[in-house]
Design a protein around this motif. Structure first.
Motif, PDB file in Angstrom:
ATOM      1  N   PHE A 132      -1.543   2.170  -5.022  1.00 28.15           N
ATOM      2  CA  PHE A 132      -0.609   3.296  -4.909  1.00 28.15           C
ATOM      3  C   PHE A 132      -1.160   4.470  -5.708  1.00 28.15           C
ATOM      4  N   GLY A 133      -0.392   5.554  -5.783  1.00 31.53           N
ATOM      5  CA  GLY A 133      -0.865   6.755  -6.466  1.00 31.53           C
ATOM      6  C   GLY A 133      -0.951   6.512  -7.968  1.00 31.53           C
ATOM      7  N   GLY A 134      -2.148   6.726  -8.543  1.00 34.16           N
ATOM      8  CA  GLY A 134      -2.321   6.492  -9.972  1.00 34.16           C
ATOM      9  C   GLY A 134      -2.341   7.783 -10.773  1.00 34.16           C
ATOM     10  N   PRO A 191       8.482  14.022  -8.346  1.00 37.80           N
ATOM     11  CA  PRO A 191       9.407  12.912  -8.066  1.00 37.80           C
ATOM     12  C   PRO A 191       8.721  11.556  -7.919  1.00 37.80           C
ATOM     13  N   PHE A 192       7.573  11.377  -8.585  1.00 38.12           N
ATOM     14  CA  PHE A 192       6.787  10.148  -8.398  1.00 38.12           C
ATOM     15  C   PHE A 192       6.421   9.535  -9.743  1.00 38.12           C
ATOM     16  N   TYR A 193       6.010   8.284  -9.658  1.00 37.80           N
ATOM     17  CA  TYR A 193       5.513   7.553 -10.828  1.00 37.80           C
ATOM     18  C   TYR A 193       4.030   7.267 -10.594  1.00 37.80           C
ATOM     19  N   PHE A 194       3.164   7.892 -11.395  1.00 35.99           N
ATOM     20  CA  PHE A 194       1.712   7.741 -11.237  1.00 35.99           C
ATOM     21  C   PHE A 194       1.116   7.215 -12.557  1.00 35.99           C
ATOM     22  N   PRO A 195       1.134   5.893 -12.759  1.00 34.15           N
ATOM     23  CA  PRO A 195       0.722   5.363 -14.067  1.00 34.15           C
ATOM     24  C   PRO A 195      -0.789   5.228 -14.238  1.00 34.15           C
ATOM     25  N   ASP A 251      -5.616  15.989  -3.157  1.00 37.75           N
ATOM     26  CA  ASP A 251      -6.361  15.400  -4.279  1.00 37.75           C
ATOM     27  C   ASP A 251      -5.735  14.069  -4.709  1.00 37.75           C
ATOM     28  N   TYR A 252      -5.939  13.070  -3.862  1.00 45.31           N
ATOM     29  CA  TYR A 252      -5.358  11.751  -4.145  1.00 45.31           C
ATOM     30  C   TYR A 252      -6.173  11.007  -5.206  1.00 45.31           C
ATOM     31  N   VAL A 253      -5.453  10.279  -6.058  1.00 44.72           N
ATOM     32  CA  VAL A 253      -6.062   9.334  -7.011  1.00 44.72           C
ATOM     33  C   VAL A 253      -5.361   7.998  -6.774  1.00 44.72           C
ATOM     34  N   ARG A 254      -6.120   6.946  -6.554  1.00 41.71           N
ATOM     35  CA  ARG A 254      -5.514   5.648  -6.244  1.00 41.71           C
ATOM     36  C   ARG A 254      -5.624   4.680  -7.412  1.00 41.71           C
ATOM     37  N   LEU A 255      -4.581   3.903  -7.618  1.00 43.34           N
ATOM     38  CA  LEU A 255      -4.609   2.779  -8.554  1.00 43.34           C
ATOM     39  C   LEU A 255      -4.585   1.508  -7.707  1.00 43.34           C
ATOM     40  N   ASP A 299       2.211  21.159   5.698  1.00 39.16           N
ATOM     41  CA  ASP A 299       2.888  20.057   6.404  1.00 39.16           C
ATOM     42  C   ASP A 299       3.058  18.852   5.482  1.00 39.16           C
ATOM     43  N   TRP A 300       2.023  18.604   4.667  1.00 41.53           N
ATOM     44  CA  TRP A 300       2.099  17.477   3.716  1.00 41.53           C
ATOM     45  C   TRP A 300       3.228  17.722   2.711  1.00 41.53           C
ATOM     46  N   ILE A 301       3.307  18.972   2.221  1.00 39.10           N
ATOM     47  CA  ILE A 301       4.371  19.305   1.256  1.00 39.10           C
ATOM     48  C   ILE A 301       5.749  19.129   1.905  1.00 39.10           C
ATOM     49  N   GLY A 345      -2.741  11.104 -12.431  1.00 40.89           N
ATOM     50  CA  GLY A 345      -3.463  12.306 -11.989  1.00 40.89           C
ATOM     51  C   GLY A 345      -3.362  12.544 -10.489  1.00 40.89           C
ATOM     52  N   ASN A 346      -2.636  11.657  -9.772  1.00 39.20           N
ATOM     53  CA  ASN A 346      -2.543  11.818  -8.318  1.00 39.20           C
ATOM     54  C   ASN A 346      -1.929  13.178  -7.958  1.00 39.20           C
ATOM     55  N   ASN A 347      -2.596  13.905  -7.078  1.00 39.84           N
ATOM     56  CA  ASN A 347      -2.093  15.195  -6.572  1.00 39.84           C
ATOM     57  C   ASN A 347      -1.788  16.207  -7.688  1.00 39.84           C
ATOM     58  N   ARG A 348      -2.545  16.095  -8.781  1.00 43.11           N
ATOM     59  CA  ARG A 348      -2.233  16.973  -9.927  1.00 43.11           C
ATOM     60  C   ARG A 348      -2.350  18.450  -9.548  1.00 43.11           C
ATOM     61  N   MET A 380       6.563  17.200   4.346  1.00 44.08           N
ATOM     62  CA  MET A 380       6.831  15.785   4.639  1.00 44.08           C
ATOM     63  C   MET A 380       7.201  15.000   3.388  1.00 44.08           C
ATOM     64  N   PHE A 381       6.431  15.205   2.312  1.00 44.36           N
ATOM     65  CA  PHE A 381       6.550  14.285   1.176  1.00 44.36           C
ATOM     66  C   PHE A 381       7.286  14.856  -0.038  1.00 44.36           C
ATOM     67  N   LEU A 382       7.522  16.155  -0.082  1.00 45.88           N
ATOM     68  CA  LEU A 382       8.116  16.724  -1.298  1.00 45.88           C
ATOM     69  C   LEU A 382       9.503  17.304  -1.037  1.00 45.88           C
ATOM     70  N   ASN A 442       0.831  -1.210   0.000  1.00 48.87           N
ATOM     71  CA  ASN A 442       0.000   0.000   0.000  1.00 48.87           C
ATOM     72  C   ASN A 442       0.863   1.257   0.000  1.00 48.87           C
ATOM     73  N   ALA A 443       0.559   2.167  -0.929  1.00 45.56           N
ATOM     74  CA  ALA A 443       1.151   3.510  -0.954  1.00 45.56           C
ATOM     75  C   ALA A 443       2.678   3.485  -1.046  1.00 45.56           C
ATOM     76  N   VAL A 444       3.191   2.575  -1.883  1.00 45.00           N
ATOM     77  CA  VAL A 444       4.653   2.438  -1.994  1.00 45.00           C
ATOM     78  C   VAL A 444       5.153   2.641  -3.427  1.00 45.00           C
ATOM     79  N   PHE A 445       4.471   2.052  -4.414  1.00 48.84           N
ATOM     80  CA  PHE A 445       5.101   1.932  -5.734  1.00 48.84           C
ATOM     81  C   PHE A 445       5.303   3.271  -6.445  1.00 48.84           C
ATOM     82  N   HIS A 446       4.537   4.314  -6.062  1.00 49.23           N
ATOM     83  CA  HIS A 446       4.765   5.618  -6.718  1.00 49.23           C
ATOM     84  C   HIS A 446       6.136   6.204  -6.342  1.00 49.23           C
ATOM     85  N   TRP A 447       6.751   5.669  -5.254  1.00 55.33           N
ATOM     86  CA  TRP A 447       8.083   6.153  -4.855  1.00 55.33           C
ATOM     87  C   TRP A 447       9.190   5.534  -5.705  1.00 55.33           C
ATOM     88  N   ILE A 448       8.847   4.506  -6.489  1.00 59.88           N
ATOM     89  CA  ILE A 448       9.861   3.784  -7.268  1.00 59.88           C
ATOM     90  C   ILE A 448       9.816   4.303  -8.706  1.00 59.88           C
TER      91      ILE A 448
HETATM   92  C1  BEZ Z   1       0.352   8.822  -2.185  1.00 58.55           C
HETATM   93  O1  BEZ Z   1      -0.283   8.828  -3.238  1.00 58.55           O
HETATM   94  O2  BEZ Z   1       0.133   7.994  -1.277  1.00 58.55           O
HETATM   95  C2  BEZ Z   1       1.446   9.822  -2.013  1.00 58.55           C
HETATM   96  C3  BEZ Z   1       1.949  10.408  -3.136  1.00 58.55           C
HETATM   97  C4  BEZ Z   1       2.953  11.337  -2.996  1.00 58.55           C
HETATM   98  C5  BEZ Z   1       3.434  11.649  -1.743  1.00 58.55           C
HETATM   99  C6  BEZ Z   1       2.906  11.044  -0.635  1.00 58.55           C
HETATM  100  C7  BEZ Z   1       1.911  10.134  -0.772  1.00 58.55           C
END
Ligand code: BEZ
Length: 252
Positions: free
Chosen positions: A131-133, A158-162, A241-245, A198-200, A135-138, A202-204, A99-105
């Motif tokens: 994971f993030g599909g 810095p992510f892969y959102f297929p 604005d999360y989009v999940r695959l 805070d989200w930015i 359009g995730n966080n567009r 943490m994750f960006l 869960n919520a891992v592959f977009h980091w690869i």
């Molecule tokens: C996620 O889709 O879970 C996610 C994407 C980018 C940063 C953090 C989380």
């Protein structure tokens, strides 16, 4: 993975990551006692959910800090350190879950990760993940690209959102049969009045590394949050604005 985790803060302020992950675990169709690898287990919260369903779980993660938290929170579970795109297990398992891992690869490393998963599964084993599909966080990335450009910097996501189609092709090429796939919007409430900033933070971390001055980084985060306020802040609460695959595939 493209991040150094702030493990304590991730666990205390971003618990939605594993709370939402329980839904994808419901796609697993295996008897109690089946062996499950939780790939990219982080702080182990979902490994424990899987353990409570009766599975024999091993969690694997690259982060020493997150594994320390996992081991002390769930001392009865097995956790190992490893790279999702370069691991092997002593024995194949019935299910690989993530869960919520592959977009980091990175896209280039996805085939290596999928071969590791293929090798780690028994024949007909289940591969269940989200994971993030596409359009995730567009909205967030577009706003940051605009503010970075106003400050004279290039912003790189810095992510892969297929898409479903792209990822299904990778799975088929790696020796899986796709059984289930859905791409869906999941607006996600963020904690606190500075939830988006805070989200930015943490994750960006990676895209912000081109800005050397911390005061300027803070200004960029403020300006991006203001750009996004009308779209992502409602009633004083921030939403990402999360989009999940979400997919399930069978190892051939
Ligand atoms: C996620 O889709 O879970 C996610 C994407 C980018 C940063 C953090 C989380």
């Amino acid at each position: 993975m493209n991040i150094n985790w702030d493990a304590e803060k991730y666990t205390s302020d971003f618990s939605f990551v594993h709370q939402y992950g329980s839904g994808v675990a419901e796609l697993i169709d295996a008897a109690a006692g089946s062996t499950v690898l939780d790939l990219g287990c982080g702080n182990g919260a979902l490994s424990n959910v899987l353990h409570d369903k009766g599975y024999l779980v091993t969690g694997l993660d690259a982060s020493k800090e997150l594994l320390e938290i996992a081991r002390s929170a769930y001392p009865g579970l097995a956790f190992i350190q490893g790279d999702a795109a370069g691991f092997s297990l002593p024995e194949p398992v019935d299910v690989v879950f993530s869960n919520a891992v592959f977009h980091w690869i990175d896209r280039e490393r996805q085939p290596d990760m999928l071969s590791c998963v293929h090798r780690a599964l028994k024949k007909n084993g289940q591969f269940v993940f989200e994971f993030g599909g596409y359009g995730n966080n567009r909205l967030i990335h577009d706003a940051l690209a605009e503010v970075f450009s106003e400050h004279g910097y290039a912003y790189k996501v810095p992510f892969y959102f297929p898409t479903i189609g792209e990822y299904a092709a990778l799975l088929e090429h790696a020796g899986f049969r796709v059984r289930y796939a859905v791409l869906f919007d999941r607006p996600t409430e963020l904690k606190g009045e500075n939830g988006l900033k805070d989200w930015i933070s943490m994750f960006l971390k990676t895209p912000f590394s081109v800005i050397k001055d911390e005061a300027e980084r803070e200004t960029v985060r403020d300006q991006a949050a203001e750009h996004l306020r009308s779209a992502l802040c409602q009633g004083g609460k921030w939403y990402a604005d999360y989009v999940r695959l979400r997919m399930k595939a069978i190892r051939l």
